[in-house]
Every structure is written in structure tokens, then in C-alpha cells.
Design a protein around this motif. Sequence first.
Motif, PDB file in Angstrom:
ATOM      1  N   GLY A  42       0.721  -1.106  -0.023  1.00  0.00           N
ATOM      2  CA  GLY A  42       0.032   0.019  -0.151  1.00  0.00           C
ATOM      3  C   GLY A  42       0.788   1.138  -0.012  1.00  0.00           C
ATOM      4  O   GLY A  42       0.359   2.367  -0.029  1.00  0.00           O
ATOM      5  N   LYS A  43       1.956   1.255  -0.206  1.00  0.00           N
ATOM      6  CA  LYS A  43       2.934   2.265   0.026  1.00  0.00           C
ATOM      7  C   LYS A  43       3.785   2.471  -1.338  1.00  0.00           C
ATOM      8  O   LYS A  43       4.024   1.464  -2.013  1.00  0.00           O
ATOM      9  CB  LYS A  43       3.941   2.351   1.242  1.00  0.00           C
ATOM     10  N   THR A  91       9.266  -4.014   7.246  1.00  0.00           N
ATOM     11  CA  THR A  91       8.691  -4.880   6.514  1.00  0.00           C
ATOM     12  C   THR A  91       8.404  -4.447   5.244  1.00  0.00           C
ATOM     13  O   THR A  91       7.380  -3.396   5.064  1.00  0.00           O
ATOM     14  CB  THR A  91       7.255  -5.410   7.375  1.00  0.00           C
ATOM     15  N   ALA A  92       8.996  -5.280   3.993  1.00  0.00           N
ATOM     16  CA  ALA A  92       8.826  -4.589   2.877  1.00  0.00           C
ATOM     17  C   ALA A  92       9.324  -5.619   1.722  1.00  0.00           C
ATOM     18  O   ALA A  92      10.005  -6.506   2.180  1.00  0.00           O
ATOM     19  CB  ALA A  92       9.260  -3.346   2.564  1.00  0.00           C
ATOM     20  N   ASN A  93       9.203  -5.399   0.708  1.00  0.00           N
ATOM     21  CA  ASN A  93       9.875  -6.104  -0.429  1.00  0.00           C
ATOM     22  C   ASN A  93      11.076  -5.196  -0.932  1.00  0.00           C
ATOM     23  O   ASN A  93      10.931  -4.067  -1.215  1.00  0.00           O
ATOM     24  CB  ASN A  93       9.049  -6.329  -1.671  1.00  0.00           C
TER      25      ASN A  93
END
Length: 127
Positions: A42-43, A91-93
Amino acid sequence: QVQLVESGGGLVQGGGSLRLSCAASGHTFSTYIMGWFRQAPGKEREFVAAISWSGSSTYYADSVKGRFTISRDHPKNTVYLQMNNLKPEDTANYYCASRKSGGYFTGPSTESEYDSWGQGTQVTVSS
């Protein structure tokens, strides 16, 4: 054709560490600036860190400064991102990116400044 392949992502508890790797091929690795970006659900994708072609200069986002370290190994054509004291908001790709070096290293920190991208590796930090 430049190829970038990330690895090293996974699930870790808050306060833990991970080291991401990005293996590069298809170009003269030692003449390219390398960077790491990340994108949380969502970012928008955001800059994390960059390293000059020689490895002598680095640049970090304020949110990771003092916790993350970018480095490169020319014989292995690999760039690393050592992540310590991880937080749930990390937390992220995570994506590796490259661009041809030219002139003074200014710490490129926008997506448009990079030419090639990897597919990403997921990092999940639990609280």
C-alpha cells in the motif's frame, strides 16, 4: 542485458538481523552505482541505500541510517545490505537497482535515476 537477482529475505523478529544479497550480471559491475529500495504494502517504493562504483562512498535514507550497511564485492559481482536492529516498519519487498556511474557520486535516491531492477526479496519483521 543487465540482470539483478536478490536473495536473503525472510521472516525475523524485531531487533534481529538479515543480510540481503544482489547478484549482478550482464554488465561491468565495477562501473555501476548500486542501490537498494523497498516497497511496503500500500505504499510507494522508497529509497534505502546507495553505493558508489568503487564502494568508497555510501548514502542512506534517514530511516535506516545507523542500522543498515550497504557494501559490494567486485570479484563476486554482488552488492549486500546488512540490516541490523530490524523493526516491524522495515517490513517490505526489497529491490536492488543499478545505474551506470558517471562523474561525482551524489547518492542517487530516486527510482528514475536507476536503469535496471531486480525482482525483489521479501523481508518481514515481527513485533
